[in-house]
Design a protein around this motif. Structure first.
Motif, short mmCIF file in Angstrom:
data_model
loop_
_atom_site.label_atom_id
_atom_site.label_comp_id
_atom_site.label_asym_id
_atom_site.label_seq_id
_atom_site.Cartn_x
_atom_site.Cartn_y
_atom_site.Cartn_z
N LYS A 366 -0.64 71.38 26.44
CA LYS A 366 0.13 70.98 25.37
C LYS A 366 1.45 70.47 26.17
O LYS A 366 2.08 69.51 25.62
CB LYS A 366 0.70 72.11 24.53
CG LYS A 366 -0.56 72.66 23.68
CD LYS A 366 -0.21 74.05 23.09
CE LYS A 366 -1.45 74.81 22.45
NZ LYS A 366 -1.03 75.95 21.60
N LYS A 369 1.85 66.61 28.25
CA LYS A 369 2.02 65.43 27.70
C LYS A 369 3.64 65.10 26.96
O LYS A 369 3.76 64.03 26.63
CB LYS A 369 0.89 65.17 26.50
CG LYS A 369 1.23 66.33 25.28
CD LYS A 369 0.01 66.24 24.24
CE LYS A 369 0.32 67.31 23.27
NZ LYS A 369 -0.87 67.38 22.14
N ASN A 370 4.40 66.10 27.11
CA ASN A 370 5.56 66.28 27.02
C ASN A 370 6.53 65.55 27.97
O ASN A 370 7.51 65.05 27.90
CB ASN A 370 6.24 67.32 26.37
CG ASN A 370 5.34 67.84 25.18
OD1 ASN A 370 5.12 66.91 24.34
ND2 ASN A 370 5.28 69.00 25.17
N ASP A 390 -8.99 68.45 26.10
CA ASP A 390 -7.76 67.92 25.82
C ASP A 390 -7.00 67.57 26.91
O ASP A 390 -5.93 66.67 27.01
CB ASP A 390 -7.16 68.64 24.55
CG ASP A 390 -7.89 68.19 23.54
OD1 ASP A 390 -8.76 67.60 23.16
OD2 ASP A 390 -7.57 69.23 22.38
N ARG A 393 -7.96 64.85 29.25
CA ARG A 393 -7.49 63.48 28.45
C ARG A 393 -6.22 63.06 28.79
O ARG A 393 -5.65 62.17 29.24
CB ARG A 393 -7.70 63.53 26.91
CG ARG A 393 -7.37 62.42 26.16
CD ARG A 393 -7.04 62.64 24.71
NE ARG A 393 -6.17 63.73 24.45
CZ ARG A 393 -6.10 64.60 23.67
NH1 ARG A 393 -6.93 64.61 22.78
NH2 ARG A 393 -5.00 65.35 23.48
N ASP A 394 -5.29 64.17 28.73
CA ASP A 394 -3.75 63.95 28.68
C ASP A 394 -3.49 63.78 30.29
O ASP A 394 -2.70 62.82 30.66
CB ASP A 394 -2.77 65.11 28.29
CG ASP A 394 -2.96 65.05 26.76
OD1 ASP A 394 -3.06 63.96 26.12
OD2 ASP A 394 -3.00 66.27 26.16
N GLY A 397 -4.49 60.38 31.24
CA GLY A 397 -3.52 59.45 30.41
C GLY A 397 -2.16 59.23 31.18
O GLY A 397 -1.86 58.01 31.14
#
Length: 451
Positions: A366, A369-370, A390, A393-394, A397
């Motif tokens: 969580k 990604k920020n 997830d 993925r981030d 990214g």
């Protein structure tokens, strides 16, 4: 073959994590434990088409590989399943097991750099967590490890090969002391009793010792005499910290409702690759100090020249790896779920005069990604379950050119590598590091590059 049948067979292939797969007739036998070539008696737990899960009952004959005399607790304690195997052979077994996992996921074309052995194959542990109990029902108080395959019986491991004499002295003097006091040990089924655990930690390079006695609050006992007894021991390391932890939690785990400092301070110091670290009673630190220095040197070599680069240290713990990399990096950002570890990481960075490290608390999946900053390099050192899809993925990214993945569980590592491949990362090189000699575990370092 049906449930509860008693069978005898020769152990076949050993798989990573301490399990084995054997053939009996046309049926595949899966068992926890076992060394190739051993002959065993086992009880059938479950059957399904062409397969059976069994539990070892008795070792009938040793494996031809077992040529080393193990410690006196070997057949009772479940800690060191490979202690009877020569160390070089242990390394061969682990190397092959890891490579089999890669091949099973069709991961090819990388440079494999083999396996590094631990600087010490014995006496290497800097932390032990012992449990109070008894070896037989209503027997004398014991303090040590759970018996192999048993949830209740405890064996006092005063001849353990994995720890030095400071651990043995604290262990034996503690069980002797509390045997004389006739205090009840804590029983997990009834949640009644007083004595729960003993945790011993050692700064290998600093020669500092921490002893943490863990009890419930059900008895009001003065620990002053126990503290004085510990201080009278002739230990190689300085008795820098004696603690009393009150734990009324129901789980069979060391948790803290209240911490009392009986002597010294509530932490010990350790040094690693020229850096200083404070270790609290509940903070994570690699249990093989000399092995950790080797592991982090290996990771630094995989990273290569990272001067003026922005580095992400994910699952950063107390920030050890990030700080090892900080000397040449322009900035290191660490993310760790456990807030206490983050506080320790930032304090350790200050202790080492590293102004380019910043550690934040949060779930990697969580929090990452920020981040507004783009990393040049990402270091991933997740717990045994690996990285959540997830989060992969981030992480991918960000488009970092390189990712270095340090894994304590190659089973989840290879699954994560397949996921990273889906996002354009391929495995460039792999090397194993044996941080846990005589056990089934191994660390693996992987360098990924963006295609």
């Amino acid at each position: 073959m049906k449930r509860r049948d008693i069978i005898e067979f020769e152990v076949g292939k050993m798989e990573f994590g301490g399990t084995s797969v054997s053939m009996l007739g046309n049926r595949e036998i899966h068992m926890k434990g076992g060394l190739t070539g051993q002959k065993v008696k086992a009880s059938v737990k479950k059957t399904r088409s062409g397969k059976a899960d069994v539990k070892m009952l008795e070792l009938l004959e040793n494996s031809p590989m077992e040529t080393v005399t193990p410690c006196k607790h070997f057949n009772a304690c479940g800690g060191c399943s490979m202690l009877s195997v020569p160390y070089e052979k242990q390394l061969e077994i682990k190397e092959k097991q890891v490579m089999d996992l890669f091949l099973n996921q069709d991961i090819f074309g990388f440079q494999f750099q083999g396996i590094e052995g631990s600087p010490q194959e014995r006496l290497y542990r800097n932390k032990m967590e012992y449990t109070f109990g008894d070896e037989v029902k209503d027997g004398p108080l014991t303090l040590g490890m759970h018996k192999k395959g048993r949830h209740i019986d405890i064996v006092t491991v005063d001849g353990c090969f994995l720890v030095d004499q400071d651990f043995i002295k604290v262990l034996t003097s503690t069980v002797e002391y509390f045997n004389e006091k006739d205090l009840p040990y804590y029983r997990g089924m009834s949640h009644k009793g007083y004595l729960r655990h003993l945790v011993v930690r050692k700064g290998v390079n600093t020669k500092e010792l921490m002893v943490n006695i863990v009890t419930s609050s059900q008895v009001d006992f003065d620990m002053t005499e126990y503290k004085e007894m510990l201080l009278s021991l002739d230990t190689d390391a300085e008795m820098a910290s004696i603690l009393h932890t009150i734990n009324d939690g129901l789980a069979d785990a060391v948790q803290c409702d209240e911490l009392r400092v009986l002597h010294g301070r509530d932490y010990i110091n350790e040094e690693l690759l020229g850096l200083k670290f404070t270790i609290s009673p509940f903070s994570f630190f690699q249990t093989n100090t000399k092995g950790a220095e080797k592991l982090y040197t290996m990771a630094r070599e995989f990273v290569g020249d990272h001067s003026d680069k922005v580095v992400f240290d994910l699952y950063s713990g107390t920030g050890t790896i990030g700080q090892v990399m900080a000397g040449a990096a322009s900035k290191v950002y660490g993310i760790e779920l456990i807030e206490e570890a983050v506080v320790a990481a930032n304090n350790n960075a200050k202790l080492n005069g590293l102004t380019n490290c910043e550690f934040v608390a949060g779930d990697v999946g969580k929090t990452v990604k920020n981040f507004k900053v783009k990393p040049d390099l990402i270091i991933v050192d997740p717990p045994r379950p690996g990285v959540h899809k997830d989060a992969i993925r981030d992480i991918a990214g960000f488009g970092a050119k390189e990712i270095v993945y340090i894994s304590c569980n190659p089973k989840t590592l290879v699954l994560d590598l397949v996921e990273f491949k889906n996002y354009g990362y391929e495995v460039e090189k792999v090397k194993c590091m044996d941080m846990f000699p005589n056990t089934p575990h191994v660390e693996t370092v992987v360098k990924l590059k963006k295609i």
